[in-house]
Design an enzyme around this catalytic site. Structure first.
Site, PDB file in Angstrom:
ATOM      1  N   CYS A 154       0.834  -1.213   0.000  1.00 11.96           N
ATOM      2  CA  CYS A 154       0.000   0.000   0.000  1.00 11.96           C
ATOM      3  C   CYS A 154       0.870   1.266   0.000  1.00 11.96           C
ATOM      4  O   CYS A 154       1.959   1.284   0.572  1.00 11.96           O
ATOM      5  CB  CYS A 154      -0.942   0.110   1.190  1.00 11.96           C
ATOM      6  SG  CYS A 154      -2.037  -1.286   1.368  1.00 11.96           S
ATOM      7  N   ARG A 181       3.352   0.072  -5.243  1.00 10.89           N
ATOM      8  CA  ARG A 181       3.103  -0.552  -3.943  1.00 10.89           C
ATOM      9  C   ARG A 181       1.746  -1.254  -3.879  1.00 10.89           C
ATOM     10  O   ARG A 181       1.396  -1.859  -2.872  1.00 10.89           O
ATOM     11  CB  ARG A 181       3.178   0.503  -2.828  1.00 10.89           C
ATOM     12  CG  ARG A 181       4.508   1.220  -2.759  1.00 10.89           C
ATOM     13  CD  ARG A 181       4.501   2.253  -1.652  1.00 10.89           C
ATOM     14  NE  ARG A 181       4.405   1.623  -0.353  1.00 10.89           N
ATOM     15  CZ  ARG A 181       5.437   1.180   0.342  1.00 10.89           C
ATOM     16  NH1 ARG A 181       6.654   1.324  -0.149  1.00 10.89           N
ATOM     17  NH2 ARG A 181       5.273   0.613   1.513  1.00 10.89           N
ATOM     18  N   TRP A 205      -2.959  -2.381  -1.739  1.00  8.14           N
ATOM     19  CA  TRP A 205      -2.625  -3.736  -2.151  1.00  8.14           C
ATOM     20  C   TRP A 205      -3.237  -4.630  -1.083  1.00  8.14           C
ATOM     21  O   TRP A 205      -2.751  -4.698   0.042  1.00  8.14           O
ATOM     22  CB  TRP A 205      -1.107  -3.901  -2.207  1.00  8.14           C
ATOM     23  CG  TRP A 205      -0.685  -5.133  -2.928  1.00  8.14           C
ATOM     24  CD1 TRP A 205      -0.542  -5.283  -4.270  1.00  8.14           C
ATOM     25  CD2 TRP A 205      -0.374  -6.396  -2.346  1.00  8.14           C
ATOM     26  NE1 TRP A 205      -0.166  -6.573  -4.558  1.00  8.14           N
ATOM     27  CE2 TRP A 205      -0.057  -7.278  -3.404  1.00  8.14           C
ATOM     28  CE3 TRP A 205      -0.349  -6.884  -1.046  1.00  8.14           C
ATOM     29  CZ2 TRP A 205       0.294  -8.606  -3.189  1.00  8.14           C
ATOM     30  CZ3 TRP A 205      -0.003  -8.212  -0.839  1.00  8.14           C
ATOM     31  CH2 TRP A 205       0.323  -9.047  -1.910  1.00  8.14           C
ATOM     32  N   ASN A 227      -1.207   1.564   6.147  1.00 13.64           N
ATOM     33  CA  ASN A 227      -0.369   0.622   5.413  1.00 13.64           C
ATOM     34  C   ASN A 227       0.222  -0.328   6.444  1.00 13.64           C
ATOM     35  O   ASN A 227       0.918   0.112   7.356  1.00 13.64           O
ATOM     36  CB  ASN A 227       0.734   1.402   4.679  1.00 13.64           C
ATOM     37  CG  ASN A 227       1.830   0.491   4.153  1.00 13.64           C
ATOM     38  OD1 ASN A 227       1.584  -0.677   3.856  1.00 13.64           O
ATOM     39  ND2 ASN A 227       3.027   1.027   4.040  1.00 13.64           N
ATOM     40  N   GLY A 228      -0.093  -1.622   6.321  1.00 16.07           N
ATOM     41  CA  GLY A 228       0.421  -2.587   7.288  1.00 16.07           C
ATOM     42  C   GLY A 228      -0.642  -3.614   7.631  1.00 16.07           C
ATOM     43  O   GLY A 228      -1.666  -3.709   6.964  1.00 16.07           O
ATOM     44  N   GLU A 241      15.813 -22.918 -11.400  1.00 19.49           N
ATOM     45  CA  GLU A 241      15.407 -21.515 -11.255  1.00 19.49           C
ATOM     46  C   GLU A 241      16.553 -20.584 -11.669  1.00 19.49           C
ATOM     47  O   GLU A 241      16.329 -19.564 -12.331  1.00 19.49           O
ATOM     48  CB  GLU A 241      14.977 -21.262  -9.802  1.00 19.49           C
ATOM     49  CG  GLU A 241      14.611 -19.825  -9.446  1.00 19.49           C
ATOM     50  CD  GLU A 241      13.466 -19.230 -10.253  1.00 19.49           C
ATOM     51  OE1 GLU A 241      12.816 -19.951 -11.027  1.00 19.49           O
ATOM     52  OE2 GLU A 241      13.243 -18.014 -10.131  1.00 19.49           O
ATOM     53  N   LYS A 289      16.200 -17.817 -14.646  1.00 23.83           N
ATOM     54  CA  LYS A 289      16.469 -16.390 -14.417  1.00 23.83           C
ATOM     55  C   LYS A 289      17.472 -15.876 -15.448  1.00 23.83           C
ATOM     56  O   LYS A 289      17.293 -14.806 -16.022  1.00 23.83           O
ATOM     57  CB  LYS A 289      17.039 -16.134 -13.014  1.00 23.83           C
ATOM     58  CG  LYS A 289      16.083 -16.232 -11.855  1.00 23.83           C
ATOM     59  CD  LYS A 289      15.168 -15.049 -11.664  1.00 23.83           C
ATOM     60  CE  LYS A 289      13.876 -15.231 -12.400  1.00 23.83           C
ATOM     61  NZ  LYS A 289      12.854 -16.049 -11.800  1.00 23.83           N
ATOM     62  N   GLU A 293      15.908 -15.528 -18.921  1.00 23.21           N
ATOM     63  CA  GLU A 293      14.957 -14.421 -19.000  1.00 23.21           C
ATOM     64  C   GLU A 293      15.639 -13.067 -19.121  1.00 23.21           C
ATOM     65  O   GLU A 293      15.208 -12.212 -19.879  1.00 23.21           O
ATOM     66  CB  GLU A 293      14.116 -14.365 -17.716  1.00 23.21           C
ATOM     67  CG  GLU A 293      13.030 -15.368 -17.617  1.00 23.21           C
ATOM     68  CD  GLU A 293      12.153 -15.089 -16.404  1.00 23.21           C
ATOM     69  OE1 GLU A 293      11.000 -14.705 -16.591  1.00 23.21           O
ATOM     70  OE2 GLU A 293      12.638 -15.252 -15.272  1.00 23.21           O
ATOM     71  N   HIS A 326      24.640 -38.459 -17.925  1.00 24.85           N
ATOM     72  CA  HIS A 326      23.815 -39.186 -18.894  1.00 24.85           C
ATOM     73  C   HIS A 326      23.601 -38.382 -20.175  1.00 24.85           C
ATOM     74  O   HIS A 326      22.693 -38.686 -20.936  1.00 24.85           O
ATOM     75  CB  HIS A 326      22.478 -39.574 -18.264  1.00 24.85           C
ATOM     76  CG  HIS A 326      22.637 -40.479 -17.081  1.00 24.85           C
ATOM     77  ND1 HIS A 326      22.964 -41.811 -17.201  1.00 24.85           N
ATOM     78  CD2 HIS A 326      22.576 -40.233 -15.748  1.00 24.85           C
ATOM     79  CE1 HIS A 326      23.067 -42.350 -15.983  1.00 24.85           C
ATOM     80  NE2 HIS A 326      22.841 -41.410 -15.094  1.00 24.85           N
ATOM     81  N   LYS A 339       4.564  -9.785 -17.283  1.00 23.04           N
ATOM     82  CA  LYS A 339       4.547 -10.126 -15.861  1.00 23.04           C
ATOM     83  C   LYS A 339       3.470 -11.165 -15.567  1.00 23.04           C
ATOM     84  O   LYS A 339       3.687 -12.092 -14.805  1.00 23.04           O
ATOM     85  CB  LYS A 339       4.306  -8.853 -15.035  1.00 23.04           C
ATOM     86  CG  LYS A 339       4.365  -9.067 -13.541  1.00 23.04           C
ATOM     87  CD  LYS A 339       5.761  -9.449 -13.110  1.00 23.04           C
ATOM     88  CE  LYS A 339       5.817  -9.972 -11.688  1.00 23.04           C
ATOM     89  NZ  LYS A 339       7.021 -10.794 -11.451  1.00 23.04           N
TER      90      LYS A 339
END
Ligand code: M6R
Length: 612
Positions: free
Chosen positions: A2, A27, A74, A100-101, A485, A489, A492, A508, A607
Site C-alpha cells: 500500500c 506498492r 494492495w 499501510n500494514g 530456477e 532467471k 529471461e 547421462h 509479468k
C-alpha cells in the site's frame, strides 16, 4: 504494501495527493481513495481499481481543500472493492484514516467492539483500528492524539497510519511501526508519503519517521513524539536523488529492488504465522482444511515457470516431512492430458499473479472433477485466489520486475510452513525436528540480509562470464529446483542459453557439452548430498569446465575446486533454497545489466501471462 500520501498547507490538496498516489502505485493498485477536509466538512472518495479510475470517478465532486490524505491499496484483509478501499471513516463519521500494514490482533479487538454495538462497513483491519481509536477517545474524553497513543499500545502488527478530523481542521496525525513514513518540509506546508517520490518535486528536506513515533503535522508545525508522549527532535535530511531513482526506492531496477526486499518480504510472510515461542504455526487456510491434507491420498501441485520450481521444492518438503505422495505438474500439460483425479486428492496451485491463464484453466477443470483446490498466491483477490477452496497468501507485496524473485522466496516460506504444520498434525514429523525447523526458518530473513550485504563479488563474476553463450546449472536434492530456477532467471534476463539439470543426471548426456568455455554453476551447499556433489564438481573440472559454485560459508572443499564462489550462510537443507537462490537471482541480474538489457521488462515476456 500500500502507498499513502498526505498534505496540509496552502496548495490544493487533491492534485498533490493524486499525483503522489500515482507514483506509489508500484506498492499496490487494487483500489484507491482520498479524504479531504473543507470548512468542517469531511469528503471521502474511493474506488476499486487504479488511481486514475478513482480520479475519473470524482470529476464534478467537491474537491476543494488544503488538507487531505490518500491511499493506494494492495489488499491484505478483504478483497479489492470500493468498500474495502481506504480512507475509512469511523462509526461517528468524524475521523478518517488510511493505513499501510497489518494489524495482527484485529480479530480480538473487533469482537470487543462488536460487543459494544459497533458495526463495520468493510472487512479491513484498518476500520477496526479506527473504531478502536474512536472508542478510546469517547470513553477517556481525550483528544485524538492521546486516544491514538493509548490504542497503539494495544496493537500488535505493523502500521503507518494517517488520521484527519474536522475537530482539528489543519492537522494530520500520523504514526508508524514497521511501515515507512517520510515527511517533506515545505514553506508553510507539509507532505507525507510512504517514500519520497511524491515529495521530491516540492521539497528536498525530509524527516524519516521512526518506529513507535507519532507525528502531529500542521502547515507551519511538525511535532514528533514517542509513545510515552515525550517530544523527539526531528532529524531533517536532504534528499540527494533524482525522481526516477526514488520511484524505484533508489535502486536502478525494480528487479534489484525486489531482490533486496527479500529479508523484509520473507519476514512479512512469516510474521504472525510462525510463532516460535509457542511452537505454533498459525495458518487459517491450513487449519480450516487440515483434514483434507492429513487424509490426502496424493497432492498434485500445479504451476508455471518460477512458481513451478517452488512446487518442485514443495514436493521434496511434503514427501519428507508429511509422507504424502506429491506430483508436480506444468499447468498447461496437466490441463490438456486428461489427468486422473481421485477423491482424496488435493491440488495446490502456486502463482504469484493469481491470473496465469494456464494455471487458472487447469484448476477450473480439476475443480469441475471434484478436486479440493488450495491456492498459494501473492496477489490478493486474484482469480486463482478466488477460485481456490482455501489458501495462503505469500504477502510478498507487488512484484513489478518481470523476473520473479521475492515472490519465489515468499512461496517457499509459505510451503515450508505448510509442510511443517501438516507433518506435525499427521504425526510424521517429530516434535524436536519440528521445533528446530521453526527456529531455522525464523533466521532466514537475517541470513538473506547477510548475502545481500555485499554483492560486489557476484557482480565481478557476472562481468567475467557475461559473454558465454551457454551456461549449465546443476544441483541435487532440494538444490536441484534451485538450479532450474537459476537457469530460468539467466535465460529471461540475459538471453543466454542456460540449462538446469540434476547434477548426477549430467553424466547421462549434458556432460558432452563441457569444455573450457562452458560455465557450470553448481548449487553445492552443505547438505546430505554434499559428498556426491563434490564428486560431480571434480567430474566437470576433469573436463576443463569453468565451475562457479554456490557454497556454504566456511566450506573449504568446494571453494578449493571452483573457479569462482558465491557464499551463503548455513541452513537446514529443507529450507536452504531460500538462501541458495539469492546469489543466482543476483548473478542473472548483473549479467543482464552488464549486457545492457532491460532487466525489468525482458523481451517477449509479460509479468502476468493471461493467455493460454
Ligand atoms: O504469476 P505466476 O506465478 O502464475 O507466473 C508463472 C510464470 O509465468 C512466472 O513465474 C514466469 O516464469 C516468471 N517470468 C519467472 O521469472
Amino acid at each position: 504494501m500500500c502507498g499513502i500520501v498526505g498534505y496540509t498547507g496552502h496548495r490544493e490538496a487533491f492534485p498533490v495527493i493524486v499525483k503522489g498516489l500515482k507514483r506509489l502505485e508500484y506498492r499496490g493498485y487494487d483500489s484507491s481513495g482520498v479524504a479531504l477536509l473543507n470548512n468542517g466538512q469531511l469528503n471521502v472518495y474511493k474506488k476499486k481499481g487504479k488511481v486514475s479510475e478513482m480520479e475519473e470517478s470524482v470529476i464534478g465532486k467537491d474537491l476543494h481543500s488544503h488538507i487531505g490524505i490518500g491511499h493506494t491499496r494492495w489488499a491484505t484483509h478483504g478483497e479489492p472493492s470500493d468498500r474495502n478501499a481506504h480512507p475509512h471513516q469511523s462509526q461517528s463519521g468524524e475521523l478518517a484514516m488510511i493505513h499501510n500494514g497489518i494489524i495482527e490482533n484485529y480479530a480480538q479487538i473487533k469482537q470487543e467492539l462488536l460487543a459494544k454495538g459497533y458495526t463495520f462497513k468493510s472487512d479491513t483491519d484498518t476500520e477496526v483500528l479506527l473504531n478502536f481509536i474512536e472508542d478510546i477517545k469517547k470513553n477517556n474524553n481525550c483528544g485524538l492524539e492521546e486516544a491514538l497513543r493509548i490504542a497503539l499500545k494495544r496493537i500488535v502488527g505493523a502500521y503507518c497510519i494517517l488520521l484527519i478530523s474536522p475537530e482539528d481542521p489543519e492537522t494530520i496525525i500520523a504514526a508508524r511501526k514497521g511501515s515507512p513514513l517520510v515527511i517533506g518540509i515545505g514553506k508553510g506546508e507539509h507532505f507525507l508519503a510512504s517514500d519520497a517520490s511524491p515529495i521530491i518535486e516540492y521539497t528536498k528536506e525530509v524527516v524519516y519517521v521512526n518506529d513507535y513515533e507519532i507525528a502531529i503535522i500542521r502547515p507551519d508545525e511538525l511535532i514528533l513524539k514517542n509513545l510515552g508522549n515525550e517530544k523527539q527532535t526531528p532529524f531533517i535530511q536532504k534528499l540527494d536523488m533524482e525522481l526516477a531513482a526514488i520511484e524505484k526506492g533508489g535502486y536502478e531496477h525494480f528487479m534489484l529492488k525486489e531482490i533486496h526486499e527479500q529479508p523484509d518480504t520473507i519476514f512479512d510472510c512469516l510474521r504472525g504465522r510462525l510463532l516460535v515461542q509457542t511452537g505454533q504455526i498459525m495458518m487459517g487456510g491450513i487449519e480450516n482444511n487440515l483434514d483434507a491434507f492429513i487424509h490426502a491420498q496424493r497432492i498434485i501441485i500445479v504451476a508455471c515457470g518460477t512458481s513451478w520450481h517452488a512446487g518442485l521444492i514443495a514436493e521434496y518438503l511434503i514427501e519428507e516431512l508429511c509422507r504424502i505422495p506429491v506430483e508436480v505438474e506444468y499447468a498447461s500439460e496437466f490441463r490438456y492430458r486428461n489427468p486422473v483425479i481421485n477423491k482424496g486428492d488435493v491440488i495446490i496451485a502456486i502463482s504469484q499473479s493469481g491470473e496465469t491463464a494456464d494455471t487458472l484453466v487447469a484448476l477450473e477443470s480439476a475443480k469441475e472433477k471434484g478436486a479440493f483446490i488450495f491456492g498459494v498466491v501473492n496477489a490478493v483477490g486474484s482469480s486463482i485466489a478466488r477460485l481456490s477452496h482455501g489458501g495462503a497468501y505469500t504477502h510478498s507485496g507487488p512484484e513489478i520486475g518481470v523476473a520473479s524473485t521475492k515472490a519465489f522466496t515468499g512461496q517457499l516460506a509459505v510451503l515450508s510452513m505448510m509442510a511443517l504444520k501438516i507433518g506435525r498434525a499427521k504425526g510424521t514429523l517429530d516434535e524436536k525436528r519440528y521445533l528446530q525447523l521453526m527456529q531455522d526458518l525464523e533466521t532466514i530473513p537475517e541470513k538473506v540480509k547477510e548475502i545481500l550485504n555485499d554483492t560486489s563479488n557476484i557482480e565481478r563474476i557476472a562481468e567475467k562470464y557475461k559473454d558465454a553463450s551457454d551456461f549449465l546449472f546443476l544441483g541435487r536434492g532440494y538444490n536441484f529446483p534451485v538450479a532450474l530456477e537459476g537457469a530460468l532467471k539467466l535465460k529471461e534476463i540475459s538471453y543466454i542459453h542456460a540449462e538446469g539439470y540434476p547434477a548426477a543426471e549430467m553424466k547421462h548426456g549434458p556432460i558432452a557439452l563441457v569444455d573450457e568455455k562452458l560455465p557450470v554453476v553448481f548449487v553445492a551447499t552443505k547438505d546430505s548430498y554434499y559428498e556426491k556433489i563434490v564428486s560431480n564438481v571434480q567430474e566437470i573440472k576433469a573436463r576443463k569446465g569453468k565451475v562457479i559454485a554456490v557454497a556454504t560459508t566456511g566450506d573449504e572443499i568446494i571453494p578449493g575446486m571452483a573457479d569462482d564462489v558465491m557464499f551463503v550462510p548455513d541452513a537446514d537443507e529443507t529450507i536452504a533454497p531460500l538462501l541458495s537462490v539469492v546469489p543466482l537471482q543476483l548473478l542473472s541480474y548483473f549479467v543482464g545489466k552488464a549486457k545492457g538489457f532491460d532487466v525489468d521488462k525482458p523481451r517477449n515476456l509479460a509479468k502476468s501471462v493471461t493467455v493460454e
